[in-house]
Design an enzyme around this catalytic site. Structure first.
Site, PDB file in Angstrom:
ATOM      1  N   ASP A  52      -2.164  -7.737 -25.348  1.00  0.00           N
ATOM      2  CA  ASP A  52      -2.978  -7.756 -24.126  1.00  0.00           C
ATOM      3  C   ASP A  52      -4.249  -8.543 -24.416  1.00  0.00           C
ATOM      4  O   ASP A  52      -4.747  -8.536 -25.550  1.00  0.00           O
ATOM      5  CB  ASP A  52      -3.319  -6.333 -23.667  1.00  0.00           C
ATOM      6  CG  ASP A  52      -3.631  -6.281 -22.183  1.00  0.00           C
ATOM      7  OD1 ASP A  52      -2.780  -5.804 -21.406  1.00  0.00           O
ATOM      8  OD2 ASP A  52      -4.724  -6.755 -21.786  1.00  0.00           O
ATOM      9  N   LEU A 106      11.664   8.620   3.367  1.00  0.00           N
ATOM     10  CA  LEU A 106      11.531   8.896   4.799  1.00  0.00           C
ATOM     11  C   LEU A 106      10.448   9.955   5.007  1.00  0.00           C
ATOM     12  O   LEU A 106      10.504  10.719   5.955  1.00  0.00           O
ATOM     13  CB  LEU A 106      12.858   9.386   5.382  1.00  0.00           C
ATOM     14  CG  LEU A 106      13.937   8.320   5.614  1.00  0.00           C
ATOM     15  CD1 LEU A 106      15.179   8.953   6.227  1.00  0.00           C
ATOM     16  CD2 LEU A 106      13.437   7.190   6.519  1.00  0.00           C
ATOM     17  N   GLY A 158       0.631   2.974  -0.099  1.00  0.00           N
ATOM     18  CA  GLY A 158      -0.474   2.272  -0.725  1.00  0.00           C
ATOM     19  C   GLY A 158       0.039   1.802  -2.066  1.00  0.00           C
ATOM     20  O   GLY A 158       1.257   1.731  -2.277  1.00  0.00           O
ATOM     21  N   CYS A 172       1.878  -2.488  -5.168  1.00  0.00           N
ATOM     22  CA  CYS A 172       3.049  -3.355  -4.971  1.00  0.00           C
ATOM     23  C   CYS A 172       3.556  -3.540  -3.557  1.00  0.00           C
ATOM     24  O   CYS A 172       3.811  -4.666  -3.166  1.00  0.00           O
ATOM     25  CB  CYS A 172       4.163  -2.908  -5.900  1.00  0.00           C
ATOM     26  SG  CYS A 172       3.728  -3.284  -7.608  1.00  0.00           S
TER      27      CYS A 172
HETATM   28  P1  NAD Z   1      -1.511  -3.998 -14.782  1.00  0.00           P
HETATM   29  O1  NAD Z   1      -2.654  -4.582 -14.063  1.00  0.00           O
HETATM   30  O2  NAD Z   1      -1.427  -2.528 -14.987  1.00  0.00           O
HETATM   31  O3  NAD Z   1      -1.380  -4.667 -16.239  1.00  0.00           O
HETATM   32  C1  NAD Z   1      -1.451  -6.020 -16.469  1.00  0.00           C
HETATM   33  C2  NAD Z   1      -1.990  -6.228 -17.884  1.00  0.00           C
HETATM   34  O4  NAD Z   1      -1.873  -7.619 -18.213  1.00  0.00           O
HETATM   35  C3  NAD Z   1      -3.467  -5.884 -18.037  1.00  0.00           C
HETATM   36  O5  NAD Z   1      -3.625  -4.953 -19.091  1.00  0.00           O
HETATM   37  C4  NAD Z   1      -4.141  -7.235 -18.367  1.00  0.00           C
HETATM   38  O6  NAD Z   1      -5.246  -7.119 -19.239  1.00  0.00           O
HETATM   39  C5  NAD Z   1      -3.004  -7.994 -18.999  1.00  0.00           C
HETATM   40  N1  NAD Z   1      -3.140  -9.457 -18.974  1.00  0.00           N
HETATM   41  C6  NAD Z   1      -3.598 -10.254 -17.976  1.00  0.00           C
HETATM   42  N2  NAD Z   1      -3.526 -11.547 -18.332  1.00  0.00           N
HETATM   43  C7  NAD Z   1      -2.989 -11.594 -19.582  1.00  0.00           C
HETATM   44  C8  NAD Z   1      -2.648 -12.638 -20.475  1.00  0.00           C
HETATM   45  N3  NAD Z   1      -2.822 -13.918 -20.153  1.00  0.00           N
HETATM   46  N4  NAD Z   1      -2.141 -12.317 -21.682  1.00  0.00           N
HETATM   47  C9  NAD Z   1      -1.954 -11.018 -22.023  1.00  0.00           C
HETATM   48  N5  NAD Z   1      -2.245  -9.985 -21.211  1.00  0.00           N
HETATM   49  C10 NAD Z   1      -2.749 -10.264 -20.001  1.00  0.00           C
HETATM   50  O7  NAD Z   1      -0.209  -4.515 -14.011  1.00  0.00           O
HETATM   51  P2  NAD Z   1       1.150  -3.727 -13.711  1.00  0.00           P
HETATM   52  O8  NAD Z   1       0.917  -2.711 -12.645  1.00  0.00           O
HETATM   53  O9  NAD Z   1       1.764  -3.326 -14.988  1.00  0.00           O
HETATM   54  O10 NAD Z   1       2.002  -4.896 -13.043  1.00  0.00           O
HETATM   55  C11 NAD Z   1       2.469  -5.986 -13.800  1.00  0.00           C
HETATM   56  C12 NAD Z   1       3.507  -6.724 -12.980  1.00  0.00           C
HETATM   57  O11 NAD Z   1       4.640  -5.874 -12.769  1.00  0.00           O
HETATM   58  C13 NAD Z   1       3.058  -7.139 -11.579  1.00  0.00           C
HETATM   59  O12 NAD Z   1       3.667  -8.364 -11.247  1.00  0.00           O
HETATM   60  C14 NAD Z   1       3.618  -6.055 -10.686  1.00  0.00           C
HETATM   61  O13 NAD Z   1       3.882  -6.500  -9.373  1.00  0.00           O
HETATM   62  C15 NAD Z   1       4.915  -5.726 -11.372  1.00  0.00           C
HETATM   63  N6  NAD Z   1       5.401  -4.358 -11.148  1.00  0.00           N
HETATM   64  C16 NAD Z   1       4.521  -3.314 -11.197  1.00  0.00           C
HETATM   65  C17 NAD Z   1       4.985  -2.013 -11.021  1.00  0.00           C
HETATM   66  C18 NAD Z   1       4.041  -0.839 -11.012  1.00  0.00           C
HETATM   67  O14 NAD Z   1       4.465   0.250 -10.643  1.00  0.00           O
HETATM   68  N7  NAD Z   1       2.779  -0.985 -11.405  1.00  0.00           N
HETATM   69  C19 NAD Z   1       6.353  -1.782 -10.851  1.00  0.00           C
HETATM   70  C20 NAD Z   1       7.226  -2.878 -10.836  1.00  0.00           C
HETATM   71  C21 NAD Z   1       6.734  -4.162 -10.992  1.00  0.00           C
HETATM   72  C1  UGA Z   2       7.156   1.189  -5.735  1.00  0.00           C
HETATM   73  C2  UGA Z   2       8.697   1.224  -5.790  1.00  0.00           C
HETATM   74  O1  UGA Z   2       9.132   2.543  -5.442  1.00  0.00           O
HETATM   75  C3  UGA Z   2       9.209   0.863  -7.183  1.00  0.00           C
HETATM   76  O2  UGA Z   2      10.624   0.827  -7.182  1.00  0.00           O
HETATM   77  C4  UGA Z   2       8.657  -0.510  -7.559  1.00  0.00           C
HETATM   78  O3  UGA Z   2       9.039  -0.862  -8.870  1.00  0.00           O
HETATM   79  C5  UGA Z   2       7.140  -0.490  -7.481  1.00  0.00           C
HETATM   80  O4  UGA Z   2       6.733  -0.106  -6.138  1.00  0.00           O
HETATM   81  C6  UGA Z   2       6.534  -1.831  -7.743  1.00  0.00           C
HETATM   82  O5  UGA Z   2       7.144  -2.852  -7.536  1.00  0.00           O
HETATM   83  O6  UGA Z   2       5.377  -1.765  -8.153  1.00  0.00           O
HETATM   84  P1  UGA Z   2       5.181   2.783  -6.526  1.00  0.00           P
HETATM   85  O7  UGA Z   2       4.349   1.903  -5.656  1.00  0.00           O
HETATM   86  O8  UGA Z   2       4.741   3.057  -7.904  1.00  0.00           O
HETATM   87  O9  UGA Z   2       6.674   2.179  -6.635  1.00  0.00           O
HETATM   88  O10 UGA Z   2       5.350   4.213  -5.824  1.00  0.00           O
HETATM   89  P2  UGA Z   2       6.276   4.784  -4.647  1.00  0.00           P
HETATM   90  O11 UGA Z   2       6.804   6.080  -5.061  1.00  0.00           O
HETATM   91  O12 UGA Z   2       7.243   3.781  -4.158  1.00  0.00           O
HETATM   92  O13 UGA Z   2       5.195   5.039  -3.500  1.00  0.00           O
HETATM   93  C7  UGA Z   2       4.519   3.971  -2.859  1.00  0.00           C
HETATM   94  C8  UGA Z   2       3.710   4.486  -1.694  1.00  0.00           C
HETATM   95  O14 UGA Z   2       4.551   4.886  -0.610  1.00  0.00           O
HETATM   96  C9  UGA Z   2       2.826   5.692  -2.025  1.00  0.00           C
HETATM   97  O15 UGA Z   2       1.565   5.524  -1.423  1.00  0.00           O
HETATM   98  C10 UGA Z   2       3.563   6.855  -1.393  1.00  0.00           C
HETATM   99  O16 UGA Z   2       2.702   7.899  -1.018  1.00  0.00           O
HETATM  100  C11 UGA Z   2       4.190   6.180  -0.170  1.00  0.00           C
HETATM  101  N1  UGA Z   2       5.417   6.845   0.314  1.00  0.00           N
HETATM  102  C12 UGA Z   2       6.514   6.925  -0.493  1.00  0.00           C
HETATM  103  C13 UGA Z   2       5.469   7.348   1.604  1.00  0.00           C
HETATM  104  O17 UGA Z   2       4.483   7.258   2.367  1.00  0.00           O
HETATM  105  N2  UGA Z   2       6.625   7.928   2.057  1.00  0.00           N
HETATM  106  C14 UGA Z   2       7.732   8.027   1.266  1.00  0.00           C
HETATM  107  O18 UGA Z   2       8.749   8.565   1.764  1.00  0.00           O
HETATM  108  C15 UGA Z   2       7.677   7.504  -0.036  1.00  0.00           C
END
Ligand code: NAD
Ligand code: UGA
Length: 450
Positions: free
Chosen positions: A30, A271, A278, A281
């Site tokens: 990181d 549902l 929120g 993503c």
């Molecule tokens: P995050 O913000 O929690 O983490 C990203 C990390 O990358 C940070 O710690 C940051 O310091 C680091 N970083 C930034 N630039 C960098 C670089 N050049 N080299 C090395 N490290 C670097 O992000 P996240 O929530 O883990 O999401 C990452 C990706 O995964 C996003 O594209 C997101 O859409 C996707 N995603 C997130 C979730 C989720 O639930 N959070 C689920 C599925 C997919």
């Molecule tokens: C969501 C997807 O569920 C993951 O599959 C995906 O990988 C991720 O986004 C991503 O791409 O980051 P996440 O945002 O962590 O995951 O959480 P969820 O459980 O999906 O909830 C998202 C939001 O929807 C929350 O604010 C939750 O309160 C709301 N929600 C969820 C509702 O209002 N109603 C529901 O029935 C379910």
């Protein structure tokens, strides 16, 4: 297999601990030195159930140095953030920086660079060109023959990230080179076959068997991720739209959701009507999908409508309160919950912050509590103008209304009778259809739902 993971956030770190748990040799990199120091000290940098236990059960290496992580890695995951720009398109600067650094440090052996970040369609090819150019610049014009770029979208949910990664519904891999697909298949084999012994704190769900693998071309894998997130988002918006009609005609949206959801073609999950989605993503990915489609002169009216309904749900909180209280100016509203969902301290696009702003704009005073996200809220939003409360009960002090924003299980167990006595007027707006309405009414609360 030797694995490097760029970005130690929710996705990168979860992937790192799970791949290490099933036997791979993982280095997490990181750019944030503080995050790396926290990890080296054995602590989790954010709140995620079982992450601490997993960090204690595995041996990971942590670094800020690409030269340490990249040259010997057989698989290199990019898991950096891809947040929204103002116009809805994703900000790819972190992805670009990571790809450039990978190219500058690529070793001689064949490696697969994997986009695990959610990236727009076409990013695979773009990342490949950045890695190639950076390698050439660093190596006097020499061509890097020995690498491929693949896509491996992530579907974990925050709050159940470790569970979702060890026991996924499916694994999607995309590449235009067979060798890259084969390498990813070998990497994921223990998870696909479920041949590992699960951690004692997270047993394998009953009846959970082999995990389906979708092996695709790059563009299809990239689109699967956006299509899946947008569909989940629109499922929530659909029930919220039905909820608004249910409210007008005197129907119970929860019964409607159950009655619909038991049709196996629809399914009961996602549902849950209420304030809406929120998090980091759904908002950003639906915006990115609309923005990508626009580049191809295509409109996505269904996805756009889902977004509009979701923002209307937040407005509705203020409208409902106004309807019941007639005036917000000078009134005190207590918010229960700040995180965008329970079991996380993530505040990205958290409805609570938006609702707080709307209430403050109308002259209300806002008090707020969250069991784990309070410290993050205080440090990230010091000027919001909200009174942060250490104990949930404190939000009720002199309050004219409470709003349940996040469905933390702890809130169900509060001493609601005591809360009512602390309030000026016992009004509760349940933003998640989460509390026991009959019990609250019996305690003298005026109970409203979104
Ligand atoms: P995050 O913000 O929690 O983490 C990203 C990390 O990358 C940070 O710690 C940051 O310091 C680091 N970083 C930034 N630039 C960098 C670089 N050049 N080299 C090395 N490290 C670097 O992000 P996240 O929530 O883990 O999401 C990452 C990706 O995964 C996003 O594209 C997101 O859409 C996707 N995603 C997130 C979730 C989720 O639930 N959070 C689920 C599925 C997919
Ligand atoms: C969501 C997807 O569920 C993951 O599959 C995906 O990988 C991720 O986004 C991503 O791409 O980051 P996440 O945002 O962590 O995951 O959480 P969820 O459980 O999906 O909830 C998202 C939001 O929807 C929350 O604010 C939750 O309160 C709301 N929600 C969820 C509702 O209002 N109603 C529901 O029935 C379910």
């Amino acid at each position: 297999m030797k694995v490097a993971i760029i970005g130690s956030g929710y996705v990168g770190l979860t992937t790192g601990v799970c791949l290490s748990f099933v036997g791979h040799e993982v280095t997490c990199l990181d750019v944030d030195p503080q995050r790396v120091a926290t990890l080296r000290a054995g602590a989790a940098p954010f709140h995620e159930p079982h992450l601490g236990d997993m960090l204690r059960s595995v041996r990971l290496r942590y670094t800020t140095d690409y030269a340490e992580a990249i040259p010997s890695a057989e698989v290199i995951f990019i898991a950096v953030g891809t947040p929204s720009r103002g116009d809805g398109s994703p900000n790819l600067e972190y992805l670009e920086a990571a790809a450039r650094s990978i190219g500058e440090h690529l070793g001689p052996a064949y490696s697969v660079v994997v986009n695990k970040s959610t990236v727009p369609i076409g990013s695979g090819n773009w990342v490949e060109s950045i890695v190639r150019d950076a390698f050439r610049q660093k190596n006097q014009g020499q061509r890097p023959e020995n690498f491929a770029v693949a896509s491996n979208p992530e579907f974990l949910r925050e709050g159940s990230a470790i569970h979702d990664s060890l026991f996924p519904d499916r694994v999607v891999i995309g590449a235009d080179q067979q060798q890259a697909l084969e390498r990813l298949y070998s990497l994921y084999r223990p998870l696909l076959d479920q041949s590992f012994t699960p951690p004692r704190f997270l047993p394998r769900p009953d009846g959970f068997g082999a995990v389906p693998l979708i092996s695709a071309d790059l563009a299809s894998a990239e689109l699967i991720k956006y299509a899946a997130n947008a569909f989940l988002a629109l499922k929530i918006s659909y029930i919220n739209e039905i909820g608004q009609l249910a409210n007008r005609v005197g129907a119970d949206v929860q019964l409607v959701a159950r009655g619909m959801g038991l049709d196996a073609r629809i399914g009961t999950r996602f549902l849950q009507a209420g304030i809406g989605w929120g998090g980091s993503c759904f908002g950003k990915d639906t915006a990115a999908l609309v923005s990508t489609a626009a580049e191809y002169q295509l409109e996505m009216p269904i996805v756009q409508a889902a977004r509009k309904i979701n923002s209307r749900q937040r407005e509705l909180v203020v409208e409902r309160l106004l309807g019941a209280m007639k005036l917000l100016k000078g009134k005190t509203v207590g918010l229960l919950g700040l995180a965008f969902k329970p079991n996380t301290d993530d505040l990205r696009d958290a409805p609570a912050l938006d609702i707080a702003r709307k209430l403050l704009e109308r002259g209300a005073r806002v008090r707020a509590h969250d069991p784990v996200a309070l410290a993050a809220a205080r440090s990230l939003h010091p000027d919001l103008g909200v009174t942060w409360c250490e104990a949930a009960e404190e939000v009720a002090d002199e309050a004219d209304a409470l709003v349940l924003v996040t469905d933390w299980p702890d809130y169900r167990e509060l001493d609601w009778a005591a809360l009512a006595t602390r309030m000026r007027h016992p009004l509760i707006l349940d933003g998640r259809h989460f509390l026991d309405a009959a019990r609250l009414r019996a305690l003298g609360f005026q109970y409203l739902a979104v």
